[in-house]
Design an enzyme around this catalytic site. Structure first.
Site, PDB file in Angstrom:
ATOM      1  N   ASP A  31      73.304  24.561  52.957  1.00  0.00           N
ATOM      2  CA  ASP A  31      72.971  26.000  53.421  1.00  0.00           C
ATOM      3  C   ASP A  31      71.914  26.206  54.266  1.00  0.00           C
ATOM      4  OD1 ASP A  31      72.517  28.729  53.127  1.00  0.00           O
ATOM      5  OD2 ASP A  31      73.653  28.960  51.228  1.00  0.00           O
ATOM      6  N   SER A  36      70.927  33.702  52.275  1.00  0.00           N
ATOM      7  CA  SER A  36      70.721  33.287  51.136  1.00  0.00           C
ATOM      8  C   SER A  36      69.099  32.733  50.892  1.00  0.00           C
ATOM      9  CB  SER A  36      71.521  32.208  50.508  1.00  0.00           C
ATOM     10  OG  SER A  36      71.514  31.215  51.415  1.00  0.00           O
ATOM     11  N   PHE A  81      82.264  27.963  52.552  1.00  0.00           N
ATOM     12  CA  PHE A  81      81.931  29.126  52.680  1.00  0.00           C
ATOM     13  C   PHE A  81      81.259  29.497  53.533  1.00  0.00           C
ATOM     14  CE2 PHE A  81      82.802  28.324  47.987  1.00  0.00           C
ATOM     15  CZ  PHE A  81      84.007  29.219  47.711  1.00  0.00           C
ATOM     16  N   ASN A 100      79.194  29.839  65.122  1.00  0.00           N
ATOM     17  CA  ASN A 100      78.975  29.609  63.898  1.00  0.00           C
ATOM     18  C   ASN A 100      80.247  29.468  63.189  1.00  0.00           C
ATOM     19  OD1 ASN A 100      76.873  29.284  61.718  1.00  0.00           O
ATOM     20  ND2 ASN A 100      77.813  31.188  60.967  1.00  0.00           N
ATOM     21  N   SER A 125      89.553  35.213  54.780  1.00  0.00           N
ATOM     22  CA  SER A 125      89.338  36.814  54.542  1.00  0.00           C
ATOM     23  C   SER A 125      90.353  37.618  54.681  1.00  0.00           C
ATOM     24  CB  SER A 125      88.252  37.003  55.619  1.00  0.00           C
ATOM     25  OG  SER A 125      87.703  38.283  56.078  1.00  0.00           O
ATOM     26  N   TYR A 150      85.145  38.354  64.236  1.00  0.00           N
ATOM     27  CA  TYR A 150      84.965  37.776  62.913  1.00  0.00           C
ATOM     28  C   TYR A 150      86.099  37.513  62.466  1.00  0.00           C
ATOM     29  CZ  TYR A 150      84.924  37.370  57.857  1.00  0.00           C
ATOM     30  OH  TYR A 150      84.981  37.022  56.399  1.00  0.00           O
ATOM     31  N   LYS A 154      88.267  33.920  61.331  1.00  0.00           N
ATOM     32  CA  LYS A 154      88.977  33.349  60.331  1.00  0.00           C
ATOM     33  C   LYS A 154      90.658  33.179  60.595  1.00  0.00           C
ATOM     34  CE  LYS A 154      85.798  33.475  57.380  1.00  0.00           C
ATOM     35  NZ  LYS A 154      85.176  32.176  56.725  1.00  0.00           N
TER      36      LYS A 154
END
Length: 155
Positions: A31, A36, A81, A100, A125, A150, A154
């Site tokens: 991560d 987070s 994830f 990313n 998603s 986005y 996906k």
């Protein structure tokens, strides 16, 4: 069996880590802590009585991904994830989302090809369905044109 969970300190990732550890899997979390906190590790340990391996790593950095897999050649599977996930932000900064979400995926897959066993689960998603033709959306719904960068990443 050692499982890599990318984005493993996020909400869904951390819950997945708990379930994997409770099922007896050895877990490695990667991560970058952009969405987070390392504090989540304490919660995982409190629930499972096991501390997963954790490496702070930016999956956009190909060299870091390569170094990780040189160190962990016994990874049996990856649950991916780690991704930027805000539709509105993706419209305002689409290149960040492509870098990313796509580059990190490619770097992971390139390294997995080198392993003798490479199971891979990709977290998708609902955005892949675009403007749905009917609600509720089910997995057999037709995929429409994505409404955001986005959603494109996906798809």
């Amino acid at each position: 069996m050692k499982i890599l969970v990318t984005g493993g300190l996020g909400f869904i990732g951390s819950h997945t880590v708990v379930e994997l550890q409770n099922q007896g899997f050895e877990v490695v979390i990667v991560d970058d802590l952009s969405n987070s906190s390392e504090e989540v590790l304490k919660g995982i340990v409190a629930i499972t009585n096991k501390k997963p391996l954790f490496e702070k790593l930016d999956l956009r950095e190909k060299g870091q991904v390569q170094d990780f897999f040189k160190k962990h050649q016994d990874i049996s599977g990856v649950i991916h994830f780690a991704a930027s996930k805000a539709v509105g932000e993706s419209v305002g900064n689409p290149l960040l989302y492509y870098e990313n979400n796509i580059n990190s995926l490619v770097y992971l897959l390139q390294e997995l090809q080198k392993l003798p066993e490479s199971n891979f689960i990709f977290s998708s998603s609902c955005t892949v369905y675009g403007q749905a033709e009917k609600m509720p959306i089910t997995e057999d719904a037709s995929i429409q044109t994505a409404m955001s960068p986005y959603g494109n990443t996906k798809q």
